[in-house]
Write a protein that holds these residues in place. Structure first.
Motif, PDB file in Angstrom:
ATOM      1  N   LYS A 170       0.480  -0.887   0.311  1.00 62.47           N
ATOM      2  CA  LYS A 170      -0.316  -0.095  -0.356  1.00 62.47           C
ATOM      3  C   LYS A 170       0.542   1.206  -0.352  1.00 62.47           C
ATOM      4  O   LYS A 170       1.824   1.337   1.109  1.00 62.47           O
ATOM      5  CB  LYS A 170      -0.857  -0.297   1.214  1.00 62.47           C
ATOM      6  N   ALA A 171       1.196   1.635  -1.621  1.00 63.27           N
ATOM      7  CA  ALA A 171       2.284   2.898  -1.056  1.00 63.27           C
ATOM      8  C   ALA A 171       1.439   3.891  -2.045  1.00 63.27           C
ATOM      9  O   ALA A 171       0.849   3.819  -2.731  1.00 63.27           O
ATOM     10  CB  ALA A 171       3.699   2.300  -2.049  1.00 63.27           C
ATOM     11  N   ARG A 172       2.448   5.191  -1.855  1.00 61.49           N
ATOM     12  CA  ARG A 172       2.592   5.627  -2.551  1.00 61.49           C
ATOM     13  C   ARG A 172       2.859   5.186  -3.908  1.00 61.49           C
ATOM     14  O   ARG A 172       4.238   5.785  -4.037  1.00 61.49           O
ATOM     15  CB  ARG A 172       2.962   7.371  -2.149  1.00 61.49           C
ATOM     16  N   GLY A 180      -6.767   6.554  -0.440  1.00 65.77           N
ATOM     17  CA  GLY A 180      -5.451   8.368  -1.265  1.00 65.77           C
ATOM     18  C   GLY A 180      -6.196   8.153  -2.497  1.00 65.77           C
ATOM     19  O   GLY A 180      -5.934   8.405  -3.072  1.00 65.77           O
ATOM     20  N   GLY A 181      -6.590   7.892  -3.560  1.00 70.50           N
ATOM     21  CA  GLY A 181      -7.387   7.604  -5.047  1.00 70.50           C
ATOM     22  C   GLY A 181      -6.547   7.313  -6.001  1.00 70.50           C
ATOM     23  O   GLY A 181      -5.305   6.909  -5.486  1.00 70.50           O
ATOM     24  N   GLU A 182      -6.962   7.008  -7.112  1.00 66.79           N
ATOM     25  CA  GLU A 182      -6.241   5.856  -8.353  1.00 66.79           C
ATOM     26  C   GLU A 182      -6.282   7.214  -9.665  1.00 66.79           C
ATOM     27  O   GLU A 182      -7.662   7.655  -9.953  1.00 66.79           O
ATOM     28  CB  GLU A 182      -6.671   4.626  -8.262  1.00 66.79           C
ATOM     29  N   GLU A 183      -5.383   6.833 -10.351  1.00 69.99           N
ATOM     30  CA  GLU A 183      -5.148   8.522 -11.880  1.00 69.99           C
ATOM     31  C   GLU A 183      -5.055   6.572 -12.447  1.00 69.99           C
ATOM     32  O   GLU A 183      -3.269   6.823 -12.377  1.00 69.99           O
ATOM     33  CB  GLU A 183      -4.468   9.399 -11.339  1.00 69.99           C
ATOM     34  N   ILE A 184      -5.595   6.510 -13.915  1.00 73.47           N
ATOM     35  CA  ILE A 184      -5.276   5.844 -14.877  1.00 73.47           C
ATOM     36  C   ILE A 184      -5.443   6.184 -16.192  1.00 73.47           C
ATOM     37  O   ILE A 184      -5.988   6.973 -16.707  1.00 73.47           O
ATOM     38  CB  ILE A 184      -6.747   4.316 -14.580  1.00 73.47           C
ATOM     39  N   LEU A 185      -4.687   5.744 -16.420  1.00 71.94           N
ATOM     40  CA  LEU A 185      -4.373   6.523 -17.802  1.00 71.94           C
ATOM     41  C   LEU A 185      -4.126   4.855 -19.560  1.00 71.94           C
ATOM     42  O   LEU A 185      -3.392   4.050 -19.371  1.00 71.94           O
ATOM     43  CB  LEU A 185      -3.442   6.789 -18.804  1.00 71.94           C
ATOM     44  N   VAL A 186      -5.256   4.968 -19.817  1.00 80.04           N
ATOM     45  CA  VAL A 186      -4.890   3.156 -20.301  1.00 80.04           C
ATOM     46  C   VAL A 186      -3.822   3.454 -21.812  1.00 80.04           C
ATOM     47  O   VAL A 186      -4.666   4.058 -23.187  1.00 80.04           O
ATOM     48  CB  VAL A 186      -6.643   2.632 -20.759  1.00 80.04           C
ATOM     49  N   LEU A 187      -3.320   2.397 -21.475  1.00 79.71           N
ATOM     50  CA  LEU A 187      -2.203   2.090 -23.245  1.00 79.71           C
ATOM     51  C   LEU A 187      -2.725   1.563 -24.338  1.00 79.71           C
ATOM     52  O   LEU A 187      -2.321   1.936 -25.161  1.00 79.71           O
ATOM     53  CB  LEU A 187      -0.481   2.414 -22.035  1.00 79.71           C
ATOM     54  N   ARG A 207     -10.376   8.946 -13.189  1.00 78.34           N
ATOM     55  CA  ARG A 207      -9.615   9.310 -11.956  1.00 78.34           C
ATOM     56  C   ARG A 207     -10.894   8.575 -11.162  1.00 78.34           C
ATOM     57  O   ARG A 207     -12.211   9.082 -11.053  1.00 78.34           O
ATOM     58  CB  ARG A 207      -9.605  10.908 -11.925  1.00 78.34           C
ATOM     59  N   ASN A 208     -10.386   8.374  -9.653  1.00 79.61           N
ATOM     60  CA  ASN A 208     -11.369   7.528  -9.108  1.00 79.61           C
ATOM     61  C   ASN A 208     -10.690   7.480  -7.660  1.00 79.61           C
ATOM     62  O   ASN A 208      -9.487   7.991  -7.099  1.00 79.61           O
ATOM     63  CB  ASN A 208     -11.129   5.817  -8.859  1.00 79.61           C
ATOM     64  N   PRO A 209     -11.771   9.305  -7.037  1.00 79.29           N
ATOM     65  CA  PRO A 209     -11.414  10.021  -6.276  1.00 79.29           C
ATOM     66  C   PRO A 209     -10.880   8.628  -4.881  1.00 79.29           C
ATOM     67  O   PRO A 209     -11.108   7.911  -4.546  1.00 79.29           O
ATOM     68  CB  PRO A 209     -12.398  10.450  -5.725  1.00 79.29           C
ATOM     69  N   VAL A 249      -0.542   4.139 -13.919  1.00 79.86           N
ATOM     70  CA  VAL A 249      -1.539   3.872 -12.761  1.00 79.86           C
ATOM     71  C   VAL A 249      -0.486   5.147 -11.302  1.00 79.86           C
ATOM     72  O   VAL A 249       0.544   4.509 -11.966  1.00 79.86           O
ATOM     73  CB  VAL A 249      -1.534   2.991 -12.341  1.00 79.86           C
ATOM     74  N   LYS A 250      -1.608   6.048 -10.723  1.00 81.93           N
ATOM     75  CA  LYS A 250      -0.740   6.695  -9.842  1.00 81.93           C
ATOM     76  C   LYS A 250      -1.064   6.715  -9.025  1.00 81.93           C
ATOM     77  O   LYS A 250      -3.096   6.990  -8.743  1.00 81.93           O
ATOM     78  CB  LYS A 250      -0.381   8.045 -10.745  1.00 81.93           C
ATOM     79  N   LEU A 251      -1.241   5.977  -7.518  1.00 82.48           N
ATOM     80  CA  LEU A 251      -2.205   6.148  -6.102  1.00 82.48           C
ATOM     81  C   LEU A 251      -0.956   6.534  -4.898  1.00 82.48           C
ATOM     82  O   LEU A 251      -0.193   7.074  -4.737  1.00 82.48           O
ATOM     83  CB  LEU A 251      -1.722   4.688  -6.268  1.00 82.48           C
ATOM     84  N   TRP A 252      -2.345   7.012  -4.409  1.00 79.51           N
ATOM     85  CA  TRP A 252      -2.296   7.446  -3.412  1.00 79.51           C
ATOM     86  C   TRP A 252      -1.320   9.147  -3.031  1.00 79.51           C
ATOM     87  O   TRP A 252      -0.264   9.634  -2.778  1.00 79.51           O
ATOM     88  CB  TRP A 252      -1.189   7.005  -2.402  1.00 79.51           C
ATOM     89  N   GLN A 253      -2.136   9.859  -5.048  1.00 80.73           N
ATOM     90  CA  GLN A 253      -1.429  10.710  -4.858  1.00 80.73           C
ATOM     91  C   GLN A 253      -1.968  12.553  -5.014  1.00 80.73           C
ATOM     92  O   GLN A 253      -2.447  13.308  -5.838  1.00 80.73           O
ATOM     93  CB  GLN A 253      -0.820  10.421  -5.824  1.00 80.73           C
ATOM     94  N   MET A 254      -3.775  12.260  -4.844  1.00 80.56           N
ATOM     95  CA  MET A 254      -5.109  12.760  -5.007  1.00 80.56           C
ATOM     96  C   MET A 254      -4.850  14.098  -3.511  1.00 80.56           C
ATOM     97  O   MET A 254      -4.483  12.973  -2.486  1.00 80.56           O
ATOM     98  CB  MET A 254      -6.266  12.130  -5.197  1.00 80.56           C
ATOM     99  N   ALA A 255      -5.888  14.745  -3.748  1.00 82.12           N
ATOM    100  CA  ALA A 255      -5.725  15.606  -2.213  1.00 82.12           C
ATOM    101  C   ALA A 255      -6.619  15.080  -1.685  1.00 82.12           C
ATOM    102  O   ALA A 255      -7.778  14.315  -2.295  1.00 82.12           O
ATOM    103  CB  ALA A 255      -5.456  16.915  -2.524  1.00 82.12           C
ATOM    104  N   PRO A 256      -7.002  15.212  -0.051  1.00 84.15           N
ATOM    105  CA  PRO A 256      -8.276  15.022  -0.067  1.00 84.15           C
ATOM    106  C   PRO A 256      -9.365  15.090  -0.200  1.00 84.15           C
ATOM    107  O   PRO A 256     -10.789  14.399   0.204  1.00 84.15           O
ATOM    108  CB  PRO A 256      -8.064  14.904   2.283  1.00 84.15           C
TER     109      PRO A 256
END
Length: 222
Positions: free
Chosen positions: A40-42, A62-69, A87-89, A106-113
């Motif tokens: 469970k990481a940033r 912490g939310g998740e950001e995804i771009l399908v390549l 973007r899943n908040p 994918v970017k994890l745990w990088q969204m503002a609360p």
């Protein structure tokens, strides 16, 4: 685990540098671009789903950001082919899978609360693109904390971002020249706050994912 975890320093991972690591879920592998923490990481990663692979339903505090390549990435009954941006908040949950196989950024745990916005954008739809400053831009997300877009660069066109609060770039198509290197499709780079980003598209142009402003506060190493 620490991977490119000193956010005061530039970082580059070229497509030739990829090291695929198995995830806890069978059929799902990842390339760790940056990471601070254990399972469970940033984290920023390239994730590869084998055909007919899936994760059980889980939450993203912490939310998740995804771009399908490549391929088609699914969340339950929602199927997102290559080019979709999601973007899943924070606090959301999903059950990701891929019937045909997929590769996603994918970017994890990088969204503002206080980021409560769900986003689903088809970047292959021409209606989502506009000309701005002499290049084509697909706006993906904008807040006080970060700005995210795709940009299409003409052959040999420069992209210069001056001393913002952090910049991050993923080459989606074509190639760019940066820091004395040729970065082809799949290559990723991160510049810390206070240092500008300067890249030049290759002979055939390039399409890039660009995020800025998100490193105003350096992530804490654990």
């Amino acid at each position: 685990m620490l991977v490119n975890a000193d956010f005061s320093q530039p970082a580059i991972v070229t497509a030739d540098d990829y090291q695929w690591v198995a995830s806890p879920q069978q059929g799902v592998e990842r390339v760790m671009l940056d990471r601070v923490g254990g399972e469970k990481a940033r984290a920023t990663s390239i994730v590869r789903y084998a055909p007919q692979s899936c994760f059980p339903r889980h939450f993203h505090p912490g939310g998740e950001e995804i771009l399908v390549l490549r391929g088609t990435f699914s969340e339950g009954e929602k199927h997102c082919p290559a080019g979709y941006y999601l973007r899943n908040p924070p606090g959301s949950s999903h059950q990701p899978s891929s019937l045909e196989g997929a590769v996603i950024f994918v970017k994890l745990w990088q969204m503002a609360p206080d980021d409560t916005t769900s986003v689903c954008i088809d970047t292959q739809n021409p209606a989502n693109w506009a000309e701005q400053g002499g290049r084509e831009i697909c706006a993906l997300f904008h807040s006080a904390h970060e700005q995210v877009c795709l940009q299409r660069l003409a052959p040999k066109a420069p992209l210069v971002i001056r001393q913002v609060a952090g910049a991050e770039l993923l080459v989606i198509a074509g190639e760019v020249e940066a820091c004395g290197q040729t970065l082809r499709s799949g290559s990723w780079m991160r510049q810390p706050k206070g240092i500008g980003l300067c890249v030049t598209a290759g002979d055939s142009g390039a399409t890039v994912y660009l995020k800025t402003g998100h490193l105003a506060s350096l992530p804490r190493q654990e």
